[in-house]
Design a protein around this motif. Structure first.
Motif, PDB file in Angstrom:
ATOM      1  N   ALA A  20       0.809  -1.234   0.000  1.00 22.10           N
ATOM      2  CA  ALA A  20       0.000   0.000   0.000  1.00 22.10           C
ATOM      3  C   ALA A  20       0.832   1.269   0.000  1.00 22.10           C
ATOM      4  CB  ALA A  20      -0.974   0.008   1.190  1.00 22.10           C
TER       5      ALA A  20
ATOM      6  N   SER B 277     -15.548   3.345  -2.743  1.00 20.98           N
ATOM      7  CA  SER B 277     -14.400   3.946  -2.062  1.00 20.98           C
ATOM      8  C   SER B 277     -13.109   3.297  -2.530  1.00 20.98           C
ATOM      9  CB  SER B 277     -14.511   3.768  -0.546  1.00 20.98           C
ATOM     10  OG  SER B 277     -15.544   4.571  -0.034  1.00 20.98           O
ATOM     11  N   ALA B 278     -12.088   4.119  -2.752  1.00 23.08           N
ATOM     12  CA  ALA B 278     -10.793   3.590  -3.182  1.00 23.08           C
ATOM     13  C   ALA B 278     -10.193   2.722  -2.090  1.00 23.08           C
ATOM     14  CB  ALA B 278      -9.847   4.736  -3.516  1.00 23.08           C
ATOM     15  N   VAL B 279      -9.659   1.575  -2.497  1.00 22.07           N
ATOM     16  CA  VAL B 279      -9.015   0.646  -1.572  1.00 22.07           C
ATOM     17  C   VAL B 279      -7.792   0.069  -2.281  1.00 22.07           C
ATOM     18  CG1 VAL B 279      -9.248  -1.603  -0.430  1.00 22.07           C
ATOM     19  CG2 VAL B 279     -11.123   0.036  -0.318  1.00 22.07           C
ATOM     20  N   ARG B 280      -6.696  -0.077  -1.521  1.00 23.47           N
ATOM     21  CA  ARG B 280      -5.506  -0.735  -2.079  1.00 23.47           C
ATOM     22  C   ARG B 280      -5.738  -2.248  -2.008  1.00 23.47           C
ATOM     23  NH1 ARG B 280      -5.047   4.146  -3.431  1.00 23.47           N
ATOM     24  NH2 ARG B 280      -3.434   5.470  -2.499  1.00 23.47           N
TER      25      ARG B 280
ATOM     26  N   SER C 242      -3.661  -4.845  -0.012  1.00 22.88           N
ATOM     27  CA  SER C 242      -3.574  -4.779   1.442  1.00 22.88           C
ATOM     28  C   SER C 242      -4.882  -5.044   2.147  1.00 22.88           C
ATOM     29  CB  SER C 242      -3.022  -3.404   1.862  1.00 22.88           C
ATOM     30  OG  SER C 242      -1.694  -3.287   1.434  1.00 22.88           O
ATOM     31  N   ILE C 243      -5.840  -5.578   1.437  1.00 23.96           N
ATOM     32  CA  ILE C 243      -7.066  -6.031   2.089  1.00 23.96           C
ATOM     33  C   ILE C 243      -7.264  -7.486   1.701  1.00 23.96           C
ATOM     34  CG2 ILE C 243      -8.510  -5.135   0.195  1.00 23.96           C
ATOM     35  CD1 ILE C 243     -10.741  -4.697   2.293  1.00 23.96           C
TER      36      ILE C 243
ATOM     37  N   GLN D 209      -8.258   5.960  -8.176  1.00 25.76           N
ATOM     38  CA  GLN D 209      -8.138   6.874  -7.040  1.00 25.76           C
ATOM     39  C   GLN D 209      -8.817   8.201  -7.351  1.00 25.76           C
ATOM     40  OE1 GLN D 209      -6.784   6.249  -3.947  1.00 25.76           O
ATOM     41  NE2 GLN D 209      -7.805   8.180  -3.515  1.00 25.76           N
TER      42      GLN D 209
ATOM     43  N   SER E 141     -12.710   7.967  -7.319  1.00 26.03           N
ATOM     44  CA  SER E 141     -13.250   7.898  -5.957  1.00 26.03           C
ATOM     45  C   SER E 141     -13.151   9.261  -5.271  1.00 26.03           C
ATOM     46  CB  SER E 141     -12.467   6.843  -5.165  1.00 26.03           C
ATOM     47  OG  SER E 141     -12.703   6.973  -3.795  1.00 26.03           O
ATOM     48  N   PHE E 142     -12.022   9.916  -5.460  1.00 19.12           N
ATOM     49  CA  PHE E 142     -11.797  11.235  -4.854  1.00 19.12           C
ATOM     50  C   PHE E 142     -12.829  12.243  -5.357  1.00 19.12           C
ATOM     51  CE2 PHE E 142      -9.390  15.268  -5.860  1.00 19.12           C
ATOM     52  CZ  PHE E 142      -9.551  15.847  -4.618  1.00 19.12           C
TER      53      PHE E 142
ATOM     54  N   ASP F 170     -15.717  11.698  -6.496  1.00 18.31           N
ATOM     55  CA  ASP F 170     -17.046  11.343  -6.009  1.00 18.31           C
ATOM     56  C   ASP F 170     -17.293  11.960  -4.625  1.00 18.31           C
ATOM     57  OD1 ASP F 170     -19.508  10.019  -6.267  1.00 18.31           O
ATOM     58  OD2 ASP F 170     -18.805   8.376  -5.016  1.00 18.31           O
ATOM     59  N   LEU F 171     -16.219  12.096  -3.848  1.00 21.42           N
ATOM     60  CA  LEU F 171     -16.338  12.677  -2.507  1.00 21.42           C
ATOM     61  C   LEU F 171     -16.170  14.188  -2.521  1.00 21.42           C
ATOM     62  CD1 LEU F 171     -14.190  10.102  -0.508  1.00 21.42           C
ATOM     63  CD2 LEU F 171     -16.647  10.432  -0.316  1.00 21.42           C
ATOM     64  N   ASN F 172     -15.300  14.676  -3.385  1.00 19.51           N
ATOM     65  CA  ASN F 172     -14.961  16.098  -3.392  1.00 19.51           C
ATOM     66  C   ASN F 172     -15.073  16.597  -4.831  1.00 19.51           C
ATOM     67  OD1 ASN F 172     -13.824  18.622  -3.195  1.00 19.51           O
ATOM     68  ND2 ASN F 172     -12.073  17.981  -1.947  1.00 19.51           N
TER      69      ASN F 172
ATOM     70  N   ALA G  52      -4.801  14.247  -2.457  1.00 24.79           N
ATOM     71  CA  ALA G  52      -5.523  13.007  -2.735  1.00 24.79           C
ATOM     72  C   ALA G  52      -4.700  12.037  -3.567  1.00 24.79           C
ATOM     73  CB  ALA G  52      -6.832  13.322  -3.465  1.00 24.79           C
TER      74      ALA G  52
ATOM     75  N   ALA H 192      -0.386   9.616  -2.826  1.00 22.11           N
ATOM     76  CA  ALA H 192      -0.047   8.236  -2.440  1.00 22.11           C
ATOM     77  C   ALA H 192      -0.144   7.290  -3.632  1.00 22.11           C
ATOM     78  CB  ALA H 192      -0.949   7.768  -1.308  1.00 22.11           C
TER      79      ALA H 192
ATOM     80  N   LYS I 145     -21.810  14.776   0.580  1.00 18.01           N
ATOM     81  CA  LYS I 145     -21.458  13.371   0.727  1.00 18.01           C
ATOM     82  C   LYS I 145     -20.424  13.179   1.838  1.00 18.01           C
ATOM     83  CE  LYS I 145     -20.573   9.266  -1.934  1.00 18.01           C
ATOM     84  NZ  LYS I 145     -20.545   8.674  -3.257  1.00 18.01           N
TER      85      LYS I 145
ATOM     86  N   MET J  53       3.953   9.886   2.129  1.00 21.37           N
ATOM     87  CA  MET J  53       2.964  10.062   1.058  1.00 21.37           C
ATOM     88  C   MET J  53       2.081  11.286   1.270  1.00 21.37           C
ATOM     89  SD  MET J  53       2.029   6.057   0.630  1.00 21.37           S
ATOM     90  CE  MET J  53       2.234   5.647   2.354  1.00 21.37           C
TER      91      MET J  53
ATOM     92  N   THR K 180      -9.735  14.175   1.034  1.00 18.24           N
ATOM     93  CA  THR K 180      -8.739  13.892  -0.003  1.00 18.24           C
ATOM     94  C   THR K 180      -8.558  12.380  -0.175  1.00 18.24           C
ATOM     95  OG1 THR K 180      -7.026  14.228   1.680  1.00 18.24           O
ATOM     96  CG2 THR K 180      -7.490  16.073   0.203  1.00 18.24           C
ATOM     97  N   LEU K 181      -7.875  11.770   0.757  1.00 19.52           N
ATOM     98  CA  LEU K 181      -7.598  10.333   0.671  1.00 19.52           C
ATOM     99  C   LEU K 181      -8.011   9.698   1.990  1.00 19.52           C
ATOM    100  CD1 LEU K 181      -6.203   7.975  -0.866  1.00 19.52           C
ATOM    101  CD2 LEU K 181      -4.069   8.697   0.191  1.00 19.52           C
ATOM    102  N   GLU K 182      -9.023   8.864   1.945  1.00 21.37           N
ATOM    103  CA  GLU K 182      -9.528   8.278   3.188  1.00 21.37           C
ATOM    104  C   GLU K 182      -8.465   7.391   3.842  1.00 21.37           C
ATOM    105  OE1 GLU K 182     -13.852   6.913   3.060  1.00 21.37           O
ATOM    106  OE2 GLU K 182     -13.294   6.974   0.950  1.00 21.37           O
TER     107      GLU K 182
ATOM    108  N   THR L  26      -8.479   3.851   2.846  1.00 24.10           N
ATOM    109  CA  THR L  26      -8.002   3.370   1.546  1.00 24.10           C
ATOM    110  C   THR L  26      -6.918   2.317   1.747  1.00 24.10           C
ATOM    111  OG1 THR L  26      -8.540   5.456   0.462  1.00 24.10           O
ATOM    112  CG2 THR L  26      -6.895   4.092  -0.617  1.00 24.10           C
TER     113      THR L  26
END
Lengths: 152, 197
Positions: free
Chosen positions: A40, A52-55, A58-59, A105, A108-109, A111-113, A124, A127, B2, B77, B90-92, B95
């Motif tokens: 990640a 939601s963005a997920v790596r 790492s899940i 990424q 997803s970003f 969608d939130l902002n 955002a 990473a 949201k 990061m 920005t980045l949850e 994530t």
């Protein structure tokens, strides 16, 4: 174990500890999400879980709680997602390896902002690494995609 | 809009996952000396990197510090947790910090709950025993909690429990969850004394 990816439900015979990225690439042959670092720290494996963005490196698949979307399910060649269209318009990709993670990424970003500042975009996206250094084009494409989404 | 909905959902969800049973019986006849000894142990916990790295006050940047990190520095990061403290602007945080903690080194730890920074007023990183003690007993800076409620929230807030089972070769916080909760109760029963008293 059941897992829904890009709207299709799959029945899996895997250990729940298997990382989601392994399931996607090796079991389901969905190879848009890329293996980069495995810890990640690069973002190449980014997918969405319920938007939601997920790596995905790492899940574990057993910890996935929702529907998975990969770059293959974000848009279609005939109907690109606004972020994908912006990526084409700005010719963002160089080698392309990190780009599916970057696009997932960014989608997803946004969608939130929906009205991000340049600083928001940098925070955002910082990473998600790009060894080709396409960062200026990534930032411009995210701004274009935000505008497109807000006009829709 | 949201973002606000997500923050509300997180606040509602943090207290219901994987509660751990801890004894909340308040000890009787605790002396001031015993209370101060309990505080000294509590300070070892709250100032430990597993706790203080996310108690960064007005900053929205988690810290990387402790034996496995070398020199203390902000989270790599360029991670910003934002006003939401969960990075939703920005980045949850989720994530990367999602699901269970892997034992592989350098992997992001996770819990069965929402990874997040502590509230702004719970500023601990780099602060001394007296200052943190004063914050923890002041309802204006401790979330309006009684000492019993502080001990209780250790039992149901799983992101705190990470401190004692951090995985990945990270050093855990000292003592145990149960011992820490017991010290909170002993400190409270003694009148929440701080070192100068």
């Amino acid at each position: 174990m059941k897992l829904t990816v890009n709207g299709t439900e799959h029945t899996l015979d895997v250990e729940p500890e298997m990382p989601l990225l392994w399931v996607l690439r090796d079991e389901l042959k969905i190879t848009g999400p890329k293996y980069g670092c495995g810890i990640a720290q690069c973002g190449a494996c980014t997918v969405h879980v319920d938007g939601s963005a997920v790596r995905s490196c790492s899940i574990t698949v057993g910890d996935v709680d929702g529907d998975v979307t990969t770059i293959e399910g974000l848009g279609t060649p005939d109907s690109l997602h606004a972020v994908q269209a912006a990526w084409v318009a700005h010719q963002v990709a160089q080698c392309g390896y990190c780009q599916s993670g970057q696009i997932m990424q960014a989608a997803s970003f946004l969608d939130l902002n929906s009205e991000p500042t340049d600083e928001d975009i940098d925070n955002a996206m910082s990473a998600n690494l790009c060894r080709c250094g396409t960062y200026p084009r990534i930032r411009e494409a995210v701004k274009t995609a935000a505008k497109t989404l807000n006009e829709a | 809009m949201k973002i606000k909905a997500i923050i509300a959902a997180v606040l509602l969800s943090t207290s219901v996952v994987q509660a751990e049973e801890i004894n909340l019986e308040v000890p009787q006849n605790v002396t001031l000396e015993q209370g101060l000894e309990a505080w000294a142990r509590m300070y070892e916990v709250v100032s430990h990197p597993r706790c203080s790295n996310c108690h960064v006050g007005e900053s929205d940047r988690p810290m990387w510090s402790g034996p496995s990190y070398g020199k203390a520095r902000p989270h790599g990061m360029n991670i910003r947790a934002g006003e939401s403290r969960i990075g939703v602007e920005t980045l949850e945080c989720a994530t990367c910090h999602v699901g269970s903690t892997s034992d592989q080194p350098h992997t992001p730890p996770g819990v069965d709950g929402d990874w997040r920074l502590a509230p702004v007023e719970a500023a601990w990183f780099g602060r001394g025993s007296l200052e943190i003690c004063g914050q923890l007993r002041n309802p204006e800076t401790n979330g309006g909690l009684s000492f019993q409620e502080i001990a209780g929230h250790l039992g149901h807030d799983v992101v705190l429990q990470f401190a004692w089972k951090p995985g990945g070769g990270r050093e855990p916080a000292p003592y145990s969850l149960e011992e820490h909760a017991s010290d909170v109760l002993m400190w409270g029963a003694a009148g929440m004394p701080c070192p100068t008293e």
